[in-house]
Design a protein around this motif. Structure first.
Motif, PDB file in Angstrom:
ATOM      1  N   UNK A  91       0.849  -1.205   0.000  1.00 51.28           N
ATOM      2  CA  UNK A  91       0.000   0.000   0.000  1.00 51.28           C
ATOM      3  C   UNK A  91       0.882   1.251   0.000  1.00 51.28           C
ATOM      4  N   UNK A  92       0.441   2.320  -0.679  1.00 53.48           N
ATOM      5  CA  UNK A  92       1.281   3.507  -0.826  1.00 53.48           C
ATOM      6  C   UNK A  92       1.551   4.237   0.483  1.00 53.48           C
ATOM      7  N   UNK A  93       0.638   4.105   1.444  1.00 56.17           N
ATOM      8  CA  UNK A  93       0.828   4.849   2.700  1.00 56.17           C
ATOM      9  C   UNK A  93       2.180   4.515   3.340  1.00 56.17           C
ATOM     10  N   UNK A  94       2.564   3.233   3.294  1.00 57.47           N
ATOM     11  CA  UNK A  94       3.816   2.816   3.945  1.00 57.47           C
ATOM     12  C   UNK A  94       5.010   3.529   3.317  1.00 57.47           C
ATOM     13  N   UNK A  95       5.042   3.558   1.984  1.00 49.48           N
ATOM     14  CA  UNK A  95       6.176   4.221   1.312  1.00 49.48           C
ATOM     15  C   UNK A  95       6.137   5.730   1.541  1.00 49.48           C
ATOM     16  N   UNK A  96       4.935   6.297   1.515  1.00 49.15           N
ATOM     17  CA  UNK A  96       4.820   7.743   1.760  1.00 49.15           C
ATOM     18  C   UNK A  96       5.320   8.081   3.165  1.00 49.15           C
ATOM     19  N   UNK A  97       5.006   7.241   4.137  1.00 49.44           N
ATOM     20  CA  UNK A  97       5.503   7.476   5.505  1.00 49.44           C
ATOM     21  C   UNK A  97       7.034   7.449   5.535  1.00 49.44           C
ATOM     22  N   UNK A  98       7.638   6.506   4.792  1.00 51.65           N
ATOM     23  CA  UNK A  98       9.111   6.452   4.726  1.00 51.65           C
ATOM     24  C   UNK A  98       9.676   7.725   4.092  1.00 51.65           C
ATOM     25  N   UNK A  99       9.078   8.129   2.993  1.00 46.15           N
ATOM     26  CA  UNK A  99       9.596   9.312   2.293  1.00 46.15           C
ATOM     27  C   UNK A  99       9.405  10.572   3.129  1.00 46.15           C
ATOM     28  N   UNK A 100       8.265  10.679   3.828  1.00 49.39           N
ATOM     29  CA  UNK A 100       8.058  11.831   4.717  1.00 49.39           C
ATOM     30  C   UNK A 100       9.084  11.825   5.844  1.00 49.39           C
ATOM     31  N   UNK A 146      -2.035  11.246   8.987  1.00 48.91           N
ATOM     32  CA  UNK A 146      -2.989  10.376   8.291  1.00 48.91           C
ATOM     33  C   UNK A 146      -4.243  10.200   9.138  1.00 48.91           C
ATOM     34  N   UNK A 147      -5.377  10.056   8.457  1.00 52.26           N
ATOM     35  CA  UNK A 147      -6.650   9.724   9.103  1.00 52.26           C
ATOM     36  C   UNK A 147      -7.291   8.647   8.232  1.00 52.26           C
ATOM     37  N   UNK A 148      -7.381   7.447   8.769  1.00 56.14           N
ATOM     38  CA  UNK A 148      -7.957   6.316   8.003  1.00 56.14           C
ATOM     39  C   UNK A 148      -7.343   6.232   6.594  1.00 56.14           C
ATOM     40  N   UNK A 149      -6.033   6.271   6.506  1.00 58.05           N
ATOM     41  CA  UNK A 149      -5.284   6.186   5.249  1.00 58.05           C
ATOM     42  C   UNK A 149      -5.440   7.409   4.338  1.00 58.05           C
ATOM     43  N   UNK A 150      -6.142   8.445   4.817  1.00 59.40           N
ATOM     44  CA  UNK A 150      -6.209   9.694   4.071  1.00 59.40           C
ATOM     45  C   UNK A 150      -5.177  10.680   4.605  1.00 59.40           C
ATOM     46  N   UNK A 151      -4.907  11.718   3.814  1.00 55.94           N
ATOM     47  CA  UNK A 151      -3.948  12.755   4.221  1.00 55.94           C
ATOM     48  C   UNK A 151      -4.738  13.966   4.710  1.00 55.94           C
ATOM     49  N   UNK A 179      -9.539  18.726   6.467  1.00 57.53           N
ATOM     50  CA  UNK A 179     -10.033  17.849   5.396  1.00 57.53           C
ATOM     51  C   UNK A 179      -9.166  16.604   5.391  1.00 57.53           C
ATOM     52  N   UNK A 180      -9.777  15.522   4.951  1.00 56.13           N
ATOM     53  CA  UNK A 180      -9.070  14.264   4.789  1.00 56.13           C
ATOM     54  C   UNK A 180      -9.116  13.900   3.308  1.00 56.13           C
ATOM     55  N   UNK A 181      -7.948  13.728   2.704  1.00 59.39           N
ATOM     56  CA  UNK A 181      -7.891  13.390   1.276  1.00 59.39           C
ATOM     57  C   UNK A 181      -7.667  11.881   1.138  1.00 59.39           C
ATOM     58  N   UNK A 182      -8.687  11.193   0.640  1.00 59.39           N
ATOM     59  CA  UNK A 182      -8.575   9.752   0.392  1.00 59.39           C
ATOM     60  C   UNK A 182      -7.992   9.563  -1.005  1.00 59.39           C
TER      61      UNK A 182
END
Ligand SMILES: Cc1cc2nc3c(=O)[nH]c(=O)nc-3n(C[C@H](O)[C@H](O)[C@H](O)COP(=O)(O)O)c2cc1C
Ligand code: PXP
Length: 206
Positions: A18-27, A62-67, A169-172
């Motif tokens: 899932x992209x969230x994991x990689x985005x967390x690493x990059x952040x 993150x909120x429920x996998x949204x930004x 706002x939460x961006x899914x």
């Protein structure tokens, strides 16, 4: 112009499901560097008339996998989002030679979440939020400063009231592209696309 040289290849085999994991690493990589605003992202919205507009906001977790990000619901972007929930987000980390592009839809966060965040901000930013009619024309700076002074006086001994026109706002995401600069402009681009509830990874030409 300089070539992008910092990164090893970005391979499909390196990607988590899932992209969230990689985005967390990059952040985390960005936050570890001395950058002024590593969580800054460009937010593009589209108005009821079809006109796009873009501005920078700060990613707040993150909120429920949204930004999430926080703003004034009556601002230009807030009015756009009331008419059209579709958005695009872009992170660019110069020192990492990395870009992340996101497409998705924005929903207001629950009021309790926004209220909680509001009271984590410094008091001056709470006062700023209740004072600014964000995106409206103001005749002079003095008029804005006078409104701030009045709010400072009014709430001198009290908690700043949580403004109903301010929140998150939460961006899914439905699409997340990870971009790394490479030599000769042959960059690596790997995108996650949401399809029937799972993520498909595709490589894009640079
Ligand atoms: C680094 C940076 C971070 C910002 N973060 C936010 C933010 O999180 N929320 C916000 O409302 N405005 C933020 N702003 C201001 C916006 O870019 C913008 O000026 C404001 O939200 C009004 O946009 P609008 O008129 O398109 O609604 C930030 C600006 C910069 C340069
Ligand atoms: C108008 C406005 N709202 C919200 C933010 C978000 O940041 P914070 O909640 O950390 O003040 C910023 C950051 O520059 C901002 O300029």
């Amino acid at each position: 112009m300089a070539q992008f040289t910092k990164n090893p290849p970005l391979n499909e085999s390196d990607l988590p499901p899932a992209p969230r994991t990689l985005l967390e690493h990059w952040l985390a990589d960005a936050v570890a560097l001395p950058m002024q605003e590593p969580t800054a992202m460009t937010l593009a919205t589209v108005g009821a008339d079809g006109a796009p507009s873009a501005r920078i906001v700060l990613f707040k977790g993150f909120h429920e996998d949204g930004l999430t990000f926080y703003t004034n619901y009556e601002s230009h972007k807030g009015i756009d989002l009331a008419a059209n929930a579709k958005v695009a987000l872009v992170f660019w980390w110069d020192k990492l030679e990395r870009q992340v592009r996101i497409e998705g839809h924005a929903q207001k966060l629950p009021e309790a979440v926004s209220r909680n965040y509001f009271y984590q901000r410094i008091r001056d930013s709470q006062l700023g939020a209740i004072t600014s009619q964000q995106s409206r024309v103001v005749a002079t700076r003095e008029e804005l400063d006078a409104r701030l002074d009045a709010n400072e006086q009014r709430y001198r001994e009290a908690e700043v009231p949580f403004p109903p026109f301010w929140g998150g706002y939460n961006v899914t995401p439905t699409l997340v592209e990870f971009w790394q600069g490479r030599h000769g402009r042959l960059h690596d681009r790997l995108q996650y696309r949401s399809k029937n509830g799972s993520w498909i990874v595709e490589r894009l030409e640079p």
